[in-house]
Scaffold this motif. Structure first.
Motif, short mmCIF file in Angstrom:
data_model
loop_
_atom_site.label_atom_id
_atom_site.label_comp_id
_atom_site.label_asym_id
_atom_site.label_seq_id
_atom_site.Cartn_x
_atom_site.Cartn_y
_atom_site.Cartn_z
N GLU A 1 51.16 -15.81 -19.19
CA GLU A 1 50.06 -16.77 -19.08
C GLU A 1 48.95 -16.21 -18.20
N ASP A 2 49.32 -15.56 -17.10
CA ASP A 2 48.31 -14.96 -16.22
C ASP A 2 47.55 -13.86 -16.94
N ILE A 3 48.25 -13.04 -17.70
CA ILE A 3 47.61 -11.95 -18.42
C ILE A 3 46.59 -12.50 -19.42
N GLU A 4 46.94 -13.58 -20.12
CA GLU A 4 46.00 -14.20 -21.06
C GLU A 4 44.78 -14.73 -20.32
N ALA A 5 44.99 -15.35 -19.16
CA ALA A 5 43.86 -15.88 -18.37
C ALA A 5 42.98 -14.73 -17.89
N TRP A 6 43.58 -13.64 -17.45
CA TRP A 6 42.82 -12.49 -16.97
C TRP A 6 42.03 -11.84 -18.10
N ARG A 7 42.61 -11.84 -19.30
CA ARG A 7 41.94 -11.25 -20.44
C ARG A 7 40.62 -11.97 -20.72
N LYS A 8 40.59 -13.27 -20.45
CA LYS A 8 39.40 -14.08 -20.74
C LYS A 8 38.34 -13.99 -19.65
N LEU A 9 38.64 -13.30 -18.55
CA LEU A 9 37.66 -13.17 -17.47
C LEU A 9 36.47 -12.33 -17.88
#
Length: 146
Positions: free
Chosen positions: A138-146
């Motif tokens: 979930e964190d990786i997906e959120a970071w990808r959207k940064l």
């Protein structure tokens, strides 16, 4: 159970577990131009002051109690480790992954000591990666959207 460990602390723990001492080499400072020789001296004075403050802060705190880990707790944590990382996974559509020799040897030692008969280093890497993705997906997906 999610543990916040840096990659360096995980490497150090693995090296400690395997009885290897991590390299303690300090990086060499880069050469400075002659006209900036005064600035590093001032910077080192600031660093020394900060180190002194840190040392004072640490001595003001109460000492940490070193707790003994019982054999029962060690066995329980070993069983948890085995259940998480050492079941033989089903891997379809395999692809090669490259590791350094030292990492491969360390993982091979773990598999030989604690893994079941059909367990392999590839299976351990698969399980570690699956756990990592489950923990940080979930964190990786959120970071990808940064």
């Amino acid at each position: 159970m999610k543990k916040n460990l840096s990659s360096q602390s995980i490497d150090a723990a693995l090296q400690d577990f395997l009885g290897n001492k991590p390299s303690m080499e300090t990086p060499k400072p880069e050469p400075q131009p002659a006209d900036t020789q005064e600035q590093p001296e001032k910077a080192s004075e600031i660093v020394l002051e900060q180190v002194g403050e840190t040392a004072q802060e640490q001595t003001d705190e109460t000492p940490q109690v070193v707790r003994h880990i019982s054999g029962k707790q060690r066995r329980a944590s070993l069983e948890e480790y085995k259940e998480t990382f050492l079941p033989v996974p089903v891997i379809e559509d395999r692809k090669p992954v490259f590791l350094s020799r030292s990492t491969r040897d360390a993982l091979d030692r773990i598999v030989r000591m604690f893994g079941e008969r059909r367990m392999s280093v590839s299976g351990l890497v698969e399980n570690i990666t699956r756990q990592h993705l489950a923990t940080y997906g979930e964190d990786i997906e959120a970071w990808r959207k940064l």
